[in-house]
Design an enzyme around this catalytic site. Structure first.
Site, PDB file in Angstrom:
ATOM      1  N   TYR A 150       1.404  -1.484  -0.194  1.00  0.00           N
ATOM      2  CA  TYR A 150       0.348   0.177   0.272  1.00  0.00           C
ATOM      3  C   TYR A 150       0.843   1.287   0.400  1.00  0.00           C
ATOM      4  O   TYR A 150       0.096   2.025  -0.836  1.00  0.00           O
ATOM      5  CB  TYR A 150      -0.776   0.061   1.239  1.00  0.00           C
ATOM      6  CG  TYR A 150      -2.670  -0.521   1.309  1.00  0.00           C
ATOM      7  CD1 TYR A 150      -2.355  -1.693   0.662  1.00  0.00           C
ATOM      8  CD2 TYR A 150      -3.495   0.351   1.376  1.00  0.00           C
ATOM      9  CE1 TYR A 150      -3.333  -2.335   0.903  1.00  0.00           C
ATOM     10  CE2 TYR A 150      -4.423  -0.701   1.211  1.00  0.00           C
ATOM     11  CZ  TYR A 150      -4.560  -2.039   0.865  1.00  0.00           C
ATOM     12  OH  TYR A 150      -6.072  -2.364   0.537  1.00  0.00           O
ATOM     13  N   LYS A 191       2.949 -15.264   2.235  1.00  0.00           N
ATOM     14  CA  LYS A 191       3.468 -15.899   0.719  1.00  0.00           C
ATOM     15  C   LYS A 191       4.618 -15.855   0.332  1.00  0.00           C
ATOM     16  O   LYS A 191       5.480 -15.594  -0.709  1.00  0.00           O
ATOM     17  CB  LYS A 191       2.576 -15.047  -0.331  1.00  0.00           C
ATOM     18  CG  LYS A 191       2.833 -16.058  -1.534  1.00  0.00           C
ATOM     19  CD  LYS A 191       1.378 -17.116  -1.593  1.00  0.00           C
ATOM     20  CE  LYS A 191       1.258 -17.175  -3.393  1.00  0.00           C
ATOM     21  NZ  LYS A 191       0.958 -18.592  -2.972  1.00  0.00           N
ATOM     22  N   ASP A 246      -2.967 -18.114  -0.239  1.00  0.00           N
ATOM     23  CA  ASP A 246      -3.760 -18.515  -0.852  1.00  0.00           C
ATOM     24  C   ASP A 246      -4.977 -20.238  -0.341  1.00  0.00           C
ATOM     25  O   ASP A 246      -6.094 -19.885  -0.319  1.00  0.00           O
ATOM     26  CB  ASP A 246      -3.573 -18.949  -2.461  1.00  0.00           C
ATOM     27  CG  ASP A 246      -2.079 -20.297  -1.852  1.00  0.00           C
ATOM     28  OD1 ASP A 246      -1.591 -20.330  -0.636  1.00  0.00           O
ATOM     29  OD2 ASP A 246      -1.822 -20.795  -2.707  1.00  0.00           O
ATOM     30  N   ASP A 267      -6.061  -6.774   3.782  1.00  0.00           N
ATOM     31  CA  ASP A 267      -7.537  -6.264   2.991  1.00  0.00           C
ATOM     32  C   ASP A 267      -8.637  -7.540   2.683  1.00  0.00           C
ATOM     33  O   ASP A 267      -9.527  -7.564   3.028  1.00  0.00           O
ATOM     34  CB  ASP A 267      -6.579  -5.353   2.413  1.00  0.00           C
ATOM     35  CG  ASP A 267      -8.383  -4.996   1.376  1.00  0.00           C
ATOM     36  OD1 ASP A 267      -9.579  -4.753   2.105  1.00  0.00           O
ATOM     37  OD2 ASP A 267      -8.103  -4.480   0.661  1.00  0.00           O
ATOM     38  N   ASP A 315     -12.253  -9.079   3.823  1.00  0.00           N
ATOM     39  CA  ASP A 315     -13.514  -8.677   3.089  1.00  0.00           C
ATOM     40  C   ASP A 315     -14.319 -10.735   3.292  1.00  0.00           C
ATOM     41  O   ASP A 315     -16.175 -10.667   3.405  1.00  0.00           O
ATOM     42  CB  ASP A 315     -13.360  -8.422   1.510  1.00  0.00           C
ATOM     43  CG  ASP A 315     -13.756  -7.300   2.142  1.00  0.00           C
ATOM     44  OD1 ASP A 315     -13.423  -5.753   2.897  1.00  0.00           O
ATOM     45  OD2 ASP A 315     -14.196  -6.662   1.123  1.00  0.00           O
TER      46      ASP A 315
HETATM   47  C1  IPM Z   1      -9.856  -1.480   4.130  1.00  0.00           C
HETATM   48  C2  IPM Z   1     -10.777  -0.356   2.548  1.00  0.00           C
HETATM   49  C3  IPM Z   1      -9.312   0.176   2.234  1.00  0.00           C
HETATM   50  C4  IPM Z   1      -8.575  -0.565   2.235  1.00  0.00           C
HETATM   51  C5  IPM Z   1      -9.642   0.942   1.216  1.00  0.00           C
HETATM   52  C6  IPM Z   1     -10.912   1.924   1.525  1.00  0.00           C
HETATM   53  C7  IPM Z   1      -8.083   1.996   1.151  1.00  0.00           C
HETATM   54  O1  IPM Z   1     -11.175  -1.598   1.824  1.00  0.00           O
HETATM   55  O2  IPM Z   1     -10.235  -0.774   4.538  1.00  0.00           O
HETATM   56  O3  IPM Z   1     -10.063  -2.882   4.046  1.00  0.00           O
HETATM   57  O4  IPM Z   1      -7.776  -1.111   0.937  1.00  0.00           O
HETATM   58  O5  IPM Z   1      -7.860  -0.579   3.267  1.00  0.00           O
HETATM   59 MN    MN Z   2     -10.758  -3.324   2.008  1.00  0.00          MN
END
Ligand code: IPM
Ligand code: MN
Length: 366
Positions: A144, A195, A228, A252, A256
């Site tokens: 990042y 990884k 993975d 990240d 999710d």
């Molecule tokens: C998160 C979001 C952020 C990230 C974005 C909005 C920059 O997806 O907090 O997970 O990638 O960290």
């Molecule tokens: Mn995210």
């Protein structure tokens, strides 16, 4: 400390709607205990672009600096998607805020109440008792932020772009410490995800994490997994994890996945902490729902406010040391959901209620 001083950055989409009821709920539970809220609102993301021409105005940063914590909504939306990438709300507000306050530790609880297993895309027999895990994601390093990060035209007419993934030993150790502390308060198991079969940063990551736990926390059971495989294992048997420790981009993606496996992003809160302390001597932090701005339902008053309210509870716990009050809020949300009062994202056959009714049901249990 009788007045809690924090910055409120509602942002875009459903952010302002869920923030409004969150402040009401925090206000109620705090006033019962003799506290008051000293909240300063500031624009961020698309809302700030519209108001001030930039996603993170200097004045907003200043308000955050003068506060003991930041309660953040969510940023972004279709309206700003045509801006150059570097000016878009997500990249130009949230990332600089994390970097500015060195919020390197992102804590995302993956909690699915047994009553909500139907909301998970996983078969109920895989998660009969729900899910209870935590993802600890490194937040200010890796691909990042690594330099160089650029796009360049080549002599032969081709174009290339590059991002750099870079980690220092010290960055890995400090996030490992957060995972260790989290694990000690739970099941004493950490799975570190990398990884290392491909990436040099991951080889260092694994080496440092292994040495760190062997030396400082031999009582914690440490395992390693390639990313993975971890993605697959999360969908197969999430309860094999207690604390998942990983770098920025893997975290990240995996968080999710953890979110949807836990039913809905509408229930997922998060805390981002650094080394900095606030005026109370507690960790300074930014608290935000893990989900996004949900443009499809923004303005309709139907968004699930739980992730925002639970983020507020984390703020009370970490930045204000009010653990009992945080517990009360979490308990009220749990009871409300268990009693069957639910927004559309977690209704599953039950009648769904709007944000207001959900908030009132939570308020009535406080
Ligand atoms: C998160 C979001 C952020 C990230 C974005 C909005 C920059 O997806 O907090 O997970 O990638 O960290
Ligand atoms: Mn995210």
């Amino acid at each position: 400390m009788k007045s809690l001083k924090f910055a409120v950055l509602p942002g875009d989409g459903i952010g302002p709607e869920v923030m409004e009821v969150t402040l009401e709920i925090l206000g109620k539970v705090l006033s019962d205990e003799g506290y008051s809220i000293d909240a300063t609102h500031a624009p961020v993301g698309g809302a700030a672009i519209d108001q001030a021409g930039e996603a993170l105005p200097e004045s907003t940063v200043k308000i955050c600096e003068d506060s003991d914590a930041i309660l953040f909504g969510s940023v972004g939306g279709p309206k700003w998607e045509s801006l150059p990438p570097a000016q878009q709300p997500e990249r130009a507000s949230l990332l600089p805020l994390r970097k500015h306050f060195q919020l390197f530790a992102n804590i995302r609880p993956g909690l699915l109440y047994p009553e909500l297993v139907a909301a998970s895309p996983l078969k109920t027999e895989r998660i009969p008792d729900g899910i209870d895990m935590v993802c600890i994601r490194e937040l200010t390093g890796g691909i990042y932020f690594g330099q160089p990060k650029e796009r360049r035209d080549l002599d032969d007419g081709d174009v290339e772009a590059l991002d750099t993934m870079v980690y220092k030993k010290s960055e890995i150790e400090r996030i490992a410490e957060v995972a260790a502390q989290t694990a000690l308060a739970r099941g004493k198991r950490v799975c570190s995800v990398d990884k290392a079969n491909v990436l040099t940063t991951s080889v260092l990551w694994r080496e440092v994490v292994t040495a760190f736990f062997a030396e400082k926390y031999p009582e914690i059971e440490l395992s390693h997994m390639y990313v993975d495989n971890a993605a697959m294992q999360l969908a197969r048997d999430p309860n094999q994890f207690d604390v998942l420790l990983t770098e920025n981009m893997f975290g990240d993606i995996l968080s999710d996945e953890m979110g949807i496996v836990c039913g809905s992003l509408g229930m997922l809160c998060s805390a981002s902490l650094g080394l900095g302390t606030n005026s109370l001597g507690n960790p300074f932090g930014l608290y935000e729902p893990a989900g996004g701005t949900a443009p499809d339902i923004a303005g309709l008053g139907v968004a699930n406010p739980c992730a925002q309210i639970l983020s507020g509870a984390m703020m009370l716990r970490f930045s204000f040391g009010l653990n009992d009050i945080a517990n009360r809020i979490e308990q009220a949300i749990k009871e409300t959901v268990q009693a069957g009062t639910r927004t559309g994202d977690i209704a599953f056959g039950l009648e769904s209620v709007n944000t207001r009714t959900m908030a009132d049901a939570i308020l009535s249990r406080l």
